[in-house]
Structures are given as structure tokens and as C-alpha cells.
Motif scaffolding. Structure first.
Motif, PDB file in Angstrom:
ATOM      1  N   SER A  27      -6.861   1.625   2.437  1.00  0.00           N
ATOM      2  CA  SER A  27      -7.432   2.154   3.682  1.00  0.00           C
ATOM      3  C   SER A  27      -7.410   1.039   4.715  1.00  0.00           C
ATOM      4  O   SER A  27      -8.385   0.797   5.410  1.00  0.00           O
ATOM      5  N   GLU A  28      -6.252   0.344   4.760  1.00  0.00           N
ATOM      6  CA  GLU A  28      -6.118  -0.837   5.612  1.00  0.00           C
ATOM      7  C   GLU A  28      -6.044  -0.521   7.098  1.00  0.00           C
ATOM      8  O   GLU A  28      -6.293  -1.410   7.908  1.00  0.00           O
ATOM      9  N   SER A  29      -5.696   0.711   7.439  1.00  0.00           N
ATOM     10  CA  SER A  29      -5.505   1.002   8.870  1.00  0.00           C
ATOM     11  C   SER A  29      -5.999   2.398   9.208  1.00  0.00           C
ATOM     12  O   SER A  29      -6.153   3.253   8.330  1.00  0.00           O
ATOM     13  N   LEU A 104       5.990   9.179  -0.631  1.00  0.00           N
ATOM     14  CA  LEU A 104       5.587   9.386   0.758  1.00  0.00           C
ATOM     15  C   LEU A 104       5.549   8.050   1.491  1.00  0.00           C
ATOM     16  O   LEU A 104       5.151   7.031   0.911  1.00  0.00           O
ATOM     17  N   ASP A 105       5.958   8.071   2.751  1.00  0.00           N
ATOM     18  CA  ASP A 105       5.823   6.894   3.630  1.00  0.00           C
ATOM     19  C   ASP A 105       6.771   5.774   3.190  1.00  0.00           C
ATOM     20  O   ASP A 105       7.972   5.916   3.282  1.00  0.00           O
ATOM     21  N   ARG A 106       6.279   4.674   2.648  1.00  0.00           N
ATOM     22  CA  ARG A 106       7.156   3.551   2.273  1.00  0.00           C
ATOM     23  C   ARG A 106       8.057   3.933   1.097  1.00  0.00           C
ATOM     24  O   ARG A 106       7.729   4.852   0.347  1.00  0.00           O
ATOM     25  N   ASN A 107       9.105   3.167   0.915  1.00  0.00           N
ATOM     26  CA  ASN A 107      10.124   3.524  -0.072  1.00  0.00           C
ATOM     27  C   ASN A 107       9.935   2.795  -1.404  1.00  0.00           C
ATOM     28  O   ASN A 107       9.154   1.844  -1.502  1.00  0.00           O
ATOM     29  N   VAL A 240       3.235  -0.001  16.663  1.00  0.00           N
ATOM     30  CA  VAL A 240       3.697   1.240  15.999  1.00  0.00           C
ATOM     31  C   VAL A 240       2.492   1.979  15.400  1.00  0.00           C
ATOM     32  O   VAL A 240       1.543   1.323  14.960  1.00  0.00           O
ATOM     33  N   ASP A 241       2.573   3.282  15.336  1.00  0.00           N
ATOM     34  CA  ASP A 241       1.632   4.234  14.723  1.00  0.00           C
ATOM     35  C   ASP A 241       1.179   5.282  15.735  1.00  0.00           C
ATOM     36  O   ASP A 241       1.137   6.454  15.423  1.00  0.00           O
ATOM     37  N   ALA A 242       0.741   4.784  16.937  1.00  0.00           N
ATOM     38  CA  ALA A 242       0.181   5.692  17.949  1.00  0.00           C
ATOM     39  C   ALA A 242      -1.039   6.443  17.417  1.00  0.00           C
ATOM     40  O   ALA A 242      -1.141   7.671  17.563  1.00  0.00           O
TER      41      ALA A 242
END
Ligand code: AHR
Length: 309
Positions: A27-29, A104-107, A240-242
Motif C-alpha cells: 500500500s505504498e501509494s 496485473l500491473d507489473r510484469n 505518473v499515475d494521475a
């Protein structure tokens, strides 16, 4: 009766019975929290029992969680990997147990692509390119940059760095003068930026901060202010993220640009699981998610659209 009732209220009996394990990064961000919430909400909406694990940014915790999902014989596993390497053995265990996996998300970097159904994710390299394009267009190709990297070894950091660096390589007077990881967190973003600004004589020759996510950008903004400079003006902030907080910061003139990454990965992930259970065998290995680029021009409108508080 259960079947009839389920049919009458429009719930598929198969989906209703599903138990899915989700090995989340942490839950870093703010982005990560929205992503977790969106998967939980989507599971609840579909009547899926979700077993959620927060790995606190440690891959070993994620691997333990996946092993525990396998032992509990869940119907499917979602993994948002912390880093790319080290996944092959546990994915083989899931395959042997015939439990489908969606990334999901990162590879993940594996030699056997049949170890997972598909990956649902944005193109991190394109995100880096879009951030760098905005910067070079708004600085006449002349800029000294401080870079805050995300987690070392994560695809988000690797891809964003590559996309950004490839783009600025065409501008000889645009260069990254310092680069360090701040692990995608606000606290580290502030701490690392304080050190960088001190090492750069207070930051007078710095034109921009390139942060691999909004959370670090928001931490860096505090460090810039404490150094007596105006974020968004004396030092441009590119991110990045918005997430909502970043869009508010754009409206306040402190972040200049944020490339959007949608946190709504739960719906497409559960759709893939449903399709697999209905017999579909071949999936595209990468289902790409797109996103917009937000600046002063469109951030307020987007906040209103989101109904952000
Ligand atoms: O992997 C995606 C990145 O991870 C997001 O950009 C960041 O906010 C999160 O921590």
C-alpha cells in the motif's frame, strides 16, 4: 433453488461460487490503494470471495501468499508482482495445481509463457515517453533533471526509465544529473529529494524533477518548498499515475504533468477468469490499458468528472 434464485437476480452461479486469491504489492501509494479498493469492490459486486494479501513491497511475502492460495485450493490467483524476476517456481506450482493465474500491473519475467493466462497492464515505456515528451516540449530541449526511481527491479521503474531516457536521448542539452530510487513512497520521495537538492547546491540549476509516480512527486514537492523554491515554477514536476491528489496539485500549479495509470484492473481480471472457466484457452499475453496525460489544461475537468472530494 439456489440456481434458480441466482438466475432470477441475474448472478451467474459459476461466478458466485468463485474464490480468488490476490497477491498485492503493498500500500505504498495512493494509486496502489485505489487499485486494491477497485479489485475488492469488483469482487464484492460479482459475489466473488476475495482472499487479499498485502506483501508490504516484499516479493518473499507475495510468494508465501501465492503458496497459501494454492494450499487453500482457490479457483484463481491474481498477482501484481513487486519485481519481475523470481516467479517461475511458484507459477509452476500453481500450474501443477491447475489454478489459473492472471498477472496485473507489473510484469513477470518467465521463460514459460503458459504459466499465466494473461497480463493486464499499461505500457510503462510509453508512460515514460509521454512524460519526457511533455518535458522536452516545454523546456526547448534544455533541462537538468533529478530523477526519483520507483522500486528497483519492478517493471514500472524499468519501463518508465527506458521510455523517458530513450526520448530525452534526442536532446543533448536535456540530461538526468542525479537518479535514485525512492521506492514509490511519499516519505522516501521527500527524503531523497532533500539529499539531492543539497548535493545540487540548493537546486538553482535544476529545471525539473521526474518522479516515477505521483506519491514520490508529492514528497519531492515538500522538499522543494523547504529548499525555498516553487514547485511547478522554479522546478517543473513531471510524474505518473494521475491520482486525485496529483490532479489537485496540478490545479494548484505545483505538479506540471502526470501521465494517467488506471487503477481499475479488477473488472478485466475477473472477466478473464470467467472466460477461462467457460473454456477459453488462448488469451493475448498482454491486455493493454491506456490512459490520458493531465496538465493545467484538463486536470480540473477530470477531477470534476471523477467527483473527487
Ligand atoms: O506498478 C505501478 C506503480 O506502482 C504505480 O505507478 C505506483 O504508484 C505504484 O506504487
Amino acid at each position: 433453488t439456489t440456481l434458480t434464485l441466482a438466475a432470477a437476480i441475474g448472478i451467474s452461479a459459476t461466478a458466485n461460487a468463485l474464490t480468488v486469491g490476490f497477491a498485492q504489492v503493498g500500500s505504498e501509494s495512493g494509486w496502489r490503494t485505489s487499485f486494491s479498493e477497485s479489485v475488492k469492490a469488483e469482487a464484492a459486486k460479482r459475489g466473488i470471495t476475495l482472499k487479499f494479501s498485502d506483501a508490504q513491497q516484499k516479493q518473499e511475502n507475495q510468494i508465501k501468499a501465492v503458496r497459501s492460495f494454492i494450499a487453500q485450493r482457490v479457483d484463481a490467483i491474481l498477482i501484481a508482482p513487486v519485481v519481475e524476476t523470481g516467479w517461475q517456481p511458484v507459477l509452476m506450482e500453481a500450474k501443477r495445481a491447475r489454478i489459473p493465474v492472471v498477472i496485473l500491473d507489473r510484469n513477470v519475467s518467465v521463460t514459460d509463457q503458459s504459466l499465466y493466462l494473461t497480463r493486464i497492464a499499461p505500457d510503462f515505456e510509453v508512460e515514460g515517453q509521454r512524460a519526457a515528451t511533455w518535458l522536452t516540449e516545454n523546456t526547448q530541449g534544455k533541462c537538468n533533471i533529478l530523477e526519483l526511481q520507483g522500486t528497483v527491479g519492478s517493471s514500472a521503474a524499468i519501463g518508465r526509465m527506458k521510455g523517458f531516457n530513450d526520448t530525452i536521448a534526442k536532446f543533448p542539452e536535456t540530461k538526468i544529473v542525479r537518479s535514485q530510487t525512492a521506492e514509490f513512497t511519499r516519505a522516501k520521495g521527500k527524503e531523497v529529494m532533500e539529499t539531492m537538492l543539497k548535493a545540487e547546491g540548493g537546486g538553482k540549476n535544476i529545471c525539473a524533477i521526474w518522479a516515477h509516480n505521483d506519491e514520490m512527486a508529492l514528497g519531492a514537492i515538500q522538499a522543494v518548498k523547504e529548499a525555498g523554491l516553487k514547485p511547478g515554477k522554479d522546478i517543473l514536476i513531471v510524474s505518473v499515475d494521475a491520482v486525485d491528489d496529483a490532479l489537485k496539485s496540478i490545479v494548484a500549479g505545483e505538479i506540471n504533468v502526470s501521465v494517467e495509470l488506471s487503477p481499475h484492473l479488477g473488472g478485466p481480471a475477473f472477466d478473464v477468469i470467467d472466460e477461462a472457466r467457460a473454456g477459453k484457452k488462448e488469451f493475448e499475453k498482454w491486455i493493454r490499458m491506456g490512459g490520458a496525460v493531465f496538465t493545467q489544461e484538463n486536470a480540473a475537468e477530470e477531477l470534476a468528472k471523477r467527483g473527487a472530494k
